[in-house]
Scaffold this active site. Structure first.
Site, PDB file in Angstrom:
ATOM      1  N   MET A   1      47.648  47.051  51.852  1.00 45.01           N
ATOM      2  CA  MET A   1      48.375  46.291  50.950  1.00 45.01           C
ATOM      3  C   MET A   1      49.723  46.845  50.733  1.00 45.01           C
ATOM      4  SD  MET A   1      47.169  46.483  46.992  1.00 45.01           S
ATOM      5  CE  MET A   1      48.521  45.791  45.868  1.00 45.01           C
ATOM      6  N   LYS A  19      55.666  53.305  46.287  1.00 42.27           N
ATOM      7  CA  LYS A  19      54.681  52.459  47.112  1.00 42.27           C
ATOM      8  C   LYS A  19      55.462  51.048  47.194  1.00 42.27           C
ATOM      9  CE  LYS A  19      50.068  50.297  46.795  1.00 42.27           C
ATOM     10  NZ  LYS A  19      48.763  50.579  46.206  1.00 42.27           N
ATOM     11  N   ASP A 112      38.233  48.546  43.788  1.00 42.14           N
ATOM     12  CA  ASP A 112      38.531  49.116  45.227  1.00 42.14           C
ATOM     13  C   ASP A 112      37.941  50.543  45.224  1.00 42.14           C
ATOM     14  OD1 ASP A 112      38.911  48.495  47.727  1.00 42.14           O
ATOM     15  OD2 ASP A 112      40.999  49.115  47.630  1.00 42.14           O
TER      16      ASP A 112
END
Length: 988
Positions: A1, A19, A112
């Protein structure tokens, strides 16, 4: 991702993780998901959740997140290496459950949960990361003020898309059905399964095969794969993996409770595990099997038989010990984590934060003896004596049989208990033994250092802290404590180096709380050194960081320290506001200890303003009494003593020595009996001042000598300087000028070595005052000029000019330069406040009245002399009264009011004689003799002046011939002796 980078936050000076999304064709979808992650996680605050600090977009529209940098090892790597025991695996799952429980309470589902999204940092703390697929259960309506709100609501994960990692999908995720918090618990069950068996719960050659197993296949019990797994853990795991959400755990807290219960029931032989291969066997070889094998060997012998029996006996003995020995209580992981947090806060000196963390630990696990002991230590530091005592009682109830404790735990309990009961030698002994047993643990050296500090053994404490830094050069707390002690010992370059190292570590860790505490300690050191500008800047930065981290105790402490800085700089209005705000903040948040401290500090601000207005003394007393009332209500003996000490200081400033002693004596008794050496020193100093004020100079010297001995024993340089100054002041009052000069010089040398501006200026000015009185005018002016230069160059030095102006005016008056004397006395009076009723104002008015009389303004001078005498009488200081009385007598004599002058001179003489002030006494006799002669009573006149030769001879013996002869060169002394020679034919 996404891709994650280590980065430096240049604004806050900390390392972070940034990120960025993987580049895809659907930027809008990823941007929405990133913004949703930021919105979700930024609302969470939990020790097991990786924090998000900020989010934004690059210039080309790519979103990014600024996240907490967690350095350590992922759970997937730990499992791959086979480095997880069953117990440790359960502990990790408990931490994840606690983190998910926090998220679920805020309406957030992670979606997740997998090993690579769980990190274990270098201190063993578990962090759940990457809420990138998180979904808000209860979406908030879009707000017009939030430009991203519509994007967050409008853009959903594409209908029918399967999100998550296949091995840890819940059945509802695999079928694209609606998910809730129970989906995370299914994933957590899969994670638990893998931790305790070494195998994933579901497997397959493709995503579809794995999804099919998740939906249709129930995995085998974990105990069938790893025989060390107890049945109770089987039950927890399989309940979490139930296909139907209604049959699973309904909340993370419910699952967490079962995990804790199972882990606490596990025995030591279930602790070890490794990553298992599919055919791995788990059976153990028993002692009986070993004996059987021995007997089955072809060459049986008696020796082998005896060896076998010995094995059996040893095994049975070990089994008996395991089965029947007292079982040591093992705290839950959550309680242990709060315990670690609280203990680290104790080592940092953050006692309020420590108490809160340790309260959490004992609330979670009331049988956690060490947590109760550490909580007692925190309560003791916060001056909650009863609370500390209650915790120790709980410790004793839990550890009646110390044999159930590990050796280290028993030593820690002994050390902590000794600390709470202020038996510091025993605490040192316990921690020294801990150091011998665990020589490579830096935190043990910090604990030993704190014990040495409590026992006033600063050098040994410093050695322990330095050793901690040598063992772990990334241990910020050890560097912080080292810097504080170097600062106290005036090793300023070493202090700076230690503080710099601590700051670098805190920045690397992204610890704003650590940096705030460091800035506070730097500021506190600057305050002690008199570096007002630096202190102000450092404390302001500390206050800003403390506010950003919502560290209320540090905010309050910093506000009070800043108030002290403003107070010393003469900015009393700002000091008053800061102290009042600190008190309000403490009271609003139930921080009684800081409330008491703040009330005393606020009272001290008004006490400092007392030179300006009598009403300020009333305000000071009001706040001191409020602090005293609170201290007695909460049985805070140390704060009670501090309040009494402050009330005594107020009475000293009001020249009410008798009432000061009434407050001071119980405070001094408490400090001495409880072993508070620093406070004992301060109380002895105040005792000496009170005795000096009463004119009981021998008792004052006795108190100061006792203080000096204690200060030398503890190697407290500052207290030594203060005590030497106190002794010098008493000797000055007794007019033992040469001895007083020696003590002022010693005190000044220490103040200079400590870099303390205030003490340096005061002792220089006092040396100048003594030197001119002994006839050394040039040396006196040099000392006064040096003192004035330092005061003028320093923030907060202006109030110190009062004494310098007065001493300069006295020199001018002695040299019969009356205009300059008027100017200097006027400057002093303006500086102290014309309407002030303090001793400094009284002395300034008495000096000015004499200067005015000799310069020709006799009527004005007489009025001022009477005013000074009335003020001195109200203050009640006999030395001050007699000095003002002699000044009035001199004024009346110059005005031709000989009868009044005689009465005043004789009244002053009586006090001078009682106080042993022979220099003033001979001048009083001289004035009385001259006034009596002018009044026509020659016989009385000669009787009065007949006392003078013996008094002058005594001065010669007291000061020595050299100083006495220098004294006789003073212009005012020469004039008076010439007048006596002319009028009475005496010259000796």
């Amino acid at each position: 991702m996404g891709t994650v980078y280590v980065a430096e936050d240049l604004h806050l000076g900390r390392r972070v993780a940034i990120k960025f999304p993987t580049v895809t064709s659907d930027k809008h979808q990823f941007r929405a998901r990133f913004l949703r992650e930021a919105r979700a996680v930024s609302s969470l605050s939990h020790p097991h959740i990786g924090a998000i600090f900020d989010y934004g977009e690059t210039s080309d529209g790519n979103p990014f997140l600024v996240m907490e940098l967690v350095e350590g090892t992922s759970l997937s790597d730990l499992m791959h290496r086979g480095q997880i025991t069953i117990t440790r695996g359960v502990e990790i799952i408990e931490a994840i459950a606690a983190a998910l429980g926090e998220a679920h309470a805020h309406g957030i589902v992670h979606r997740d949960v997998k090993p690579s999204n769980v990190m274990v940092n270098e201190r063993g703390v578990v962090k759940v990361l990457d809420f990138g697929l998180a979904k808000q259960i209860n979406e908030e309506p879009a707000r017009s003020a939030d430009p991203d709100a519509r994007t967050l609501l409008a853009t959903r994960t594409r209908s029918g898309a399967v999100v998550g990692t296949p091995l840890y999908l819940s059945p509802e995720q695999a079928t694209s059905a609606p998910v809730d918090a129970r989906s995370d618990l299914f994933a957590l069950g899969a994670l638990l399964y893998e931790c305790i068996t070494g195998r994933p719960a579901f497997a397959g050659a493709s995503v579809l095969e794995i999804a099919a197993q998740v939906i249709h296949v129930t995995p085998p019990l974990p105990s069938t794969i790893n025989g060390r797994v107890p049945e109770e853990l089987d039950a927890v795991t399989m309940k979490a993996l139930a296909k139907k959400p209604a049959e699973r755990y309904q909340s993370a807290d419910e699952m967490l409770e079962d995990l804790r219960r199972v882990r606490l029931s596990m025995t030591e032989d279930t602790l070890i595990t490794q990553r298992l291969a599919p055919s791995s066997q788990t059976a153990h070889s028993s002692a009986l099997t070993t004996l059987s094998n021995l007997l089955q060997q072809p060459r049986f012998s008696i020796a082998r038989m005896l060896a076998g029996l010995a094995i059996i006996m040893l095994t049975l003995g070990a089994a008996w010990w395991v089965w029947f020995r007292p079982v040591m209580h093992k705290p839950s992981p959550e309680a242990a984590r709060w315990f670690t947090t609280g203990t680290n806060a104790l080592r940092d000196g953050a006692y309020f934060q420590a108490s809160k963390a340790l309260e959490q630990a004992v609330q979670i696990d009331d049988n956690y003896a060490l947590a109760h002991a550490r909580l007692a230590e925190a309560w003791m530091e916060l001056d909650y004596t009863d609370k500390a005592k209650n915790e120790l009682l709980r410790v004793n109830a839990l550890t009646g049989n110390r044999s159930s404790l590990a050796k280290a735990d028993a030593l820690y309990l002994d050390g902590i208990t000794a600390t709470v009961t202020r038996n510091f030698p025993l605490a040192i002994k316990s921690y020294e033994e801990l150091v011998r047993q665990t020589p490579n643990k830096p935190e043990v050296y910090v604990d030993l250092g704190r014990a040495y500090e409590n026992d006033e053994q600063s050098k040994k404490a410093l050695e322990s802290y330095v050793k901690a830094t040598e063992i772990d050069d990334q241990y910020a707390t050890a560097y912080l404590r080292t810097g504080i002690l170097y600062g106290r010992q005036q090793q300023l370059s070493n202090a700076k180096a230690a503080f710099d190292k601590a700051e670098a570590i805190y920045q690397a860790l992204g610890s704003m709380e650590g940096r705030a505490e460091l800035l506070f300690q730097r500021g506190a050191l600057s305050v002690k050194l008199g570096h007002t500008a630096e202190a102000r800047e450092q404390l302001k930065q500390a206050l800003e960081l403390a506010g950003m981290t919502t560290n209320l105790p540090l905010q309050i402490k910093t506000m009070l320290q800043l108030s002290y800085v403003f107070h010393n700089a003469g900015e009393t209005d700002q000091a008053q506001k800061l102290a009042a705000d600190a008190v309000s903040l403490a009271q609003a948040n139930g921080m009684e200890n800081l409330s008491m401290r703040g009330l005393v500090d606020l009272g001290n601000v008004y006490l400092a303003r007392g030179d300006r207005s009598r009403g300020d003394y009333d305000e000071a007393e009001k706040y001191f009494n409020k602090a005293l009332e609170l201290a007695r209500r909460y049985k805070a003996r140390r704060n009670e003593a501090r309040s009494l000490f402050s009330l005594a200081s107020l009475r000293i400033q009001q020249n009410n020595a008798d009432e000061a002693l009434r407050y001071l004596e119980p405070a001094l008794d408490f400090y001495q009996q409880s072993g508070f050496r620093k406070e004992t020193l301060q109380a002895l100093l105040l005792l000496g001042r009170a005795k000096r004020q009463k004119g009981d100079y021998e008792a004052a010297l006795q108190a100061f000598q006792q203080q000096l001995q204690l200060a030398e024993e503890t190697d407290d340089k500052l207290q030594q300087a203060l005590t030497l100054e106190g002794i010098a002041n008493v000797l000055d009052r007794q007019e033992r000028y040469t001895e007083a000069l020696n003590y002022f010089q010693q005190s000044n040398a220490i103040y200079k070595s400590l870099g303390m501006m205030r003490g340096t200026v005061i002792t220089l000015a006092n040396q100048g005052n003594l030197l001119w009185q002994l006839g050394h005018y040039d040396e006196a002016r040099a000392k006064l000029d040096e003192a004035a230069a330092i005061a003028n160059q320093s923030d907060g030095g202006k109030p110190l000019l009062i004494d310098i102006y007065q001493h300069t005016a006295r020199i001018a008056l002695s040299e019969r330069r009356y205009g300059e004397a008027v100017k200097g006395a006027t400057q002093a009076l303006i500086q102290v406040g014309v309407k002030s009723s303090s001793s400094a104002a009284t002395q300034a008015k008495s000096l000015l009245c004499q200067s005015q009389v000799f310069s020709g303004a006799r009527a004005e001078g007489k009025l001022l002399c009477r005013e000074a005498l009335e003020m001195a009488g109200r203050l009640g200081d006999p030395a001050l009264v007699s000095s003002a009385q002699l000044a009035l007598a001199q004024t009346e004599f110059e005005l031709g009011e000989f009868s009044e002058a005689l009465t005043a001179a004789l009244t002053a003489q009586e006090t001078f004689a009682r106080l042993g002030q022979q220099e003033s006494e001979w001048r009083a006799w001289a004035l009385a003799g001259r006034a009596a002669r002018k009044s026509g009573d020659e016989a009385k006149a000669r009787e009065y002046v007949a006392h003078i030769p013996e008094l002058l001879s005594s001065l010669q013996r007291k000061w020595g011939a050299e100083s006495y002869n220098s004294y006789l060169t003073r212009p005012d002394v020469q004039l008076l002796r010439r007048l006596l020679q002319d009028e009475f034919a005496i010259s000796s």
